[in-house]
Motif scaffolding. Structure first.
Motif, mmCIF file in Angstrom:
data_model
loop_
_atom_site.group_PDB
_atom_site.id
_atom_site.type_symbol
_atom_site.label_atom_id
_atom_site.label_comp_id
_atom_site.label_asym_id
_atom_site.label_seq_id
_atom_site.Cartn_x
_atom_site.Cartn_y
_atom_site.Cartn_z
ATOM 1 N N ILE A 1 1.006 5.307 0.291
ATOM 2 C CA ILE A 1 0.190 6.411 0.811
ATOM 3 C C ILE A 1 0.986 7.708 0.695
ATOM 4 O O ILE A 1 2.204 7.711 0.844
ATOM 5 C CB ILE A 1 -0.263 6.162 2.272
ATOM 6 C CG1 ILE A 1 0.921 5.988 3.204
ATOM 7 C CG2 ILE A 1 -1.194 4.958 2.342
ATOM 8 C CD1 ILE A 1 0.552 5.859 4.675
ATOM 9 N N TYR B 1 -1.484 -1.147 -4.192
ATOM 10 C CA TYR B 1 -2.620 -0.250 -3.956
ATOM 11 C C TYR B 1 -2.109 1.128 -3.567
ATOM 12 O O TYR B 1 -0.981 1.271 -3.104
ATOM 13 C CB TYR B 1 -3.516 -0.813 -2.841
ATOM 14 C CG TYR B 1 -3.947 -2.220 -3.139
ATOM 15 C CD1 TYR B 1 -5.076 -2.473 -3.907
ATOM 16 C CD2 TYR B 1 -3.187 -3.305 -2.707
ATOM 17 C CE1 TYR B 1 -5.447 -3.776 -4.221
ATOM 18 C CE2 TYR B 1 -3.545 -4.606 -3.013
ATOM 19 C CZ TYR B 1 -4.678 -4.836 -3.772
ATOM 20 O OH TYR B 1 -5.033 -6.124 -4.092
ATOM 21 N N CYS C 1 -3.375 5.009 -1.690
ATOM 22 C CA CYS C 1 -4.335 5.900 -1.036
ATOM 23 C C CYS C 1 -3.706 7.284 -0.978
ATOM 24 O O CYS C 1 -2.587 7.446 -0.494
ATOM 25 C CB CYS C 1 -4.654 5.440 0.386
ATOM 26 S SG CYS C 1 -5.787 4.064 0.488
ATOM 27 N N LEU D 1 -8.600 4.448 3.750
ATOM 28 C CA LEU D 1 -7.925 3.259 4.294
ATOM 29 C C LEU D 1 -8.950 2.171 4.599
ATOM 30 O O LEU D 1 -8.717 0.994 4.312
ATOM 31 C CB LEU D 1 -7.134 3.617 5.552
ATOM 32 C CG LEU D 1 -5.975 4.596 5.386
ATOM 33 C CD1 LEU D 1 -5.401 4.963 6.751
ATOM 34 C CD2 LEU D 1 -4.899 4.035 4.470
ATOM 35 N N VAL E 1 1.216 -7.000 4.901
ATOM 36 C CA VAL E 1 1.014 -5.770 4.130
ATOM 37 C C VAL E 1 2.151 -4.816 4.471
ATOM 38 O O VAL E 1 2.419 -4.553 5.646
ATOM 39 C CB VAL E 1 -0.344 -5.102 4.442
ATOM 40 C CG1 VAL E 1 -0.501 -3.800 3.655
ATOM 41 C CG2 VAL E 1 -1.494 -6.053 4.148
ATOM 42 N N LYS F 1 2.408 4.417 -8.211
ATOM 43 C CA LYS F 1 1.878 3.089 -8.551
ATOM 44 C C LYS F 1 1.887 2.863 -10.061
ATOM 45 O O LYS F 1 2.311 1.811 -10.543
ATOM 46 C CB LYS F 1 0.459 2.957 -7.986
ATOM 47 C CG LYS F 1 -0.242 1.660 -8.314
ATOM 48 C CD LYS F 1 -1.625 1.658 -7.699
ATOM 49 C CE LYS F 1 -2.628 1.208 -8.712
ATOM 50 N NZ LYS F 1 -3.993 1.295 -8.257
ATOM 51 N N LEU G 1 0.847 -1.185 0.000
ATOM 52 C CA LEU G 1 0.000 0.000 0.000
ATOM 53 C C LEU G 1 0.883 1.236 0.000
ATOM 54 O O LEU G 1 1.725 1.397 0.889
ATOM 55 C CB LEU G 1 -0.919 0.008 1.226
ATOM 56 C CG LEU G 1 -1.786 1.248 1.434
ATOM 57 C CD1 LEU G 1 -2.766 1.435 0.270
ATOM 58 C CD2 LEU G 1 -2.532 1.169 2.761
ATOM 59 N N VAL H 1 3.300 -1.040 4.069
ATOM 60 C CA VAL H 1 2.779 0.293 3.788
ATOM 61 C C VAL H 1 3.958 1.236 3.597
ATOM 62 O O VAL H 1 4.809 1.358 4.480
ATOM 63 C CB VAL H 1 1.883 0.799 4.938
ATOM 64 C CG1 VAL H 1 1.346 2.200 4.621
ATOM 65 C CG2 VAL H 1 0.740 -0.169 5.213
ATOM 66 N N TYR I 1 0.798 -5.655 9.398
ATOM 67 C CA TYR I 1 1.145 -4.403 8.729
ATOM 68 C C TYR I 1 2.515 -3.913 9.194
ATOM 69 O O TYR I 1 2.793 -3.851 10.384
ATOM 70 C CB TYR I 1 0.104 -3.318 9.025
ATOM 71 C CG TYR I 1 -1.171 -3.494 8.254
ATOM 72 C CD1 TYR I 1 -1.431 -2.749 7.112
ATOM 73 C CD2 TYR I 1 -2.127 -4.418 8.666
ATOM 74 C CE1 TYR I 1 -2.606 -2.918 6.397
ATOM 75 C CE2 TYR I 1 -3.308 -4.596 7.945
ATOM 76 C CZ TYR I 1 -3.534 -3.843 6.823
ATOM 77 O OH TYR I 1 -4.690 -4.016 6.113
ATOM 78 N N VAL J 1 -9.972 0.285 1.410
ATOM 79 C CA VAL J 1 -9.017 -0.663 0.838
ATOM 80 C C VAL J 1 -8.719 -1.821 1.802
ATOM 81 O O VAL J 1 -8.244 -2.870 1.382
ATOM 82 C CB VAL J 1 -7.713 0.059 0.399
ATOM 83 C CG1 VAL J 1 -6.839 0.432 1.576
ATOM 84 C CG2 VAL J 1 -6.942 -0.768 -0.603
ATOM 85 N N GLU J 2 -9.045 -1.655 3.066
ATOM 86 C CA GLU J 2 -8.730 -2.668 4.079
ATOM 87 C C GLU J 2 -9.283 -4.061 3.763
ATOM 88 O O GLU J 2 -8.543 -5.051 3.909
ATOM 89 C CB GLU J 2 -9.202 -2.217 5.463
ATOM 90 C CG GLU J 2 -8.801 -3.173 6.552
ATOM 91 C CD GLU J 2 -9.247 -2.713 7.932
ATOM 92 O OE1 GLU J 2 -8.704 -3.255 8.910
ATOM 93 O OE2 GLU J 2 -10.133 -1.835 8.034
ATOM 94 N N LEU K 1 -6.903 -5.692 1.448
ATOM 95 C CA LEU K 1 -5.620 -5.964 2.092
ATOM 96 C C LEU K 1 -5.720 -7.130 3.075
ATOM 97 O O LEU K 1 -4.727 -7.826 3.311
ATOM 98 C CB LEU K 1 -5.098 -4.712 2.795
ATOM 99 C CG LEU K 1 -4.778 -3.525 1.885
ATOM 100 C CD1 LEU K 1 -4.422 -2.295 2.724
ATOM 101 C CD2 LEU K 1 -3.675 -3.859 0.905
#
Length: 137
Positions: free
Chosen positions: A8, A32, A34, A49, A62, A18, A6, A64, A87, A52-53, A56
């Motif tokens: 961010i 992904y 955000c 968040l 995951v 991305k 992910l 981030v 995470y 998309v959780e 995920l």
């Protein structure tokens, strides 16, 4: 073991990042983004968040990547996902580190961070060193 990634960021950096990664890695399924848009506050970003959780949740782990340590996206994501052990968070993302994580499922956090550090190069100094070593031969 499947790992989701992910990205961010402030603004649309994560989404553009991305798309750039896809130019090299192809159409990867586990990537992904955000984005904290200029009109968003922490609650709007938290809602992104939350959206998309569920996706995920399908991954064993995951990773981030945040654009900036201490920024609103990083702080909000850490607060939101802090109780979820799967995470991990890295702030100060750069292209080589994320690409490494994307292409090497077995890369651990330290090797991903190391890749990011090693990819920062003073190009002029590097080229001068290469030219001076060529002259020595």
């Amino acid at each position: 073991m499947m790992r989701g990634i992910l990205l961010i960021s402030h603004g649309f950096y994560a989404e553009a990042f991305k798309e750039s990664l896809k130019m090299i890695a192809g159409n990867v399924e586990n990537l992904y983004a955000c984005c904290l848009e200029p009109t968003d506050g922490p609650e709007e970003f938290k809602a992104k968040l939350q959206a998309v959780e569920p996706t995920l949740d399908g991954y064993d782990s995951v990773l981030v990547f945040a654009d900036l340590f201490g920024g609103s996206p990083c702080n909000t994501a850490c607060q939101y996902f802090v109780t979820k052990e799967k995470y991990s968070f890295i702030a100060g993302m750069n292209f080589p580190m994320v690409l490494n994580a994307l292409l090497s499922e077995d890369s651990d956090l330290e090797s991903v961070i190391s890749q990011g550090r090693e990819s920062i190069v003073d190009v002029r100094a590097f080229m001068q060193a290469m030219m001076s070593s060529d002259e020595d031969e």
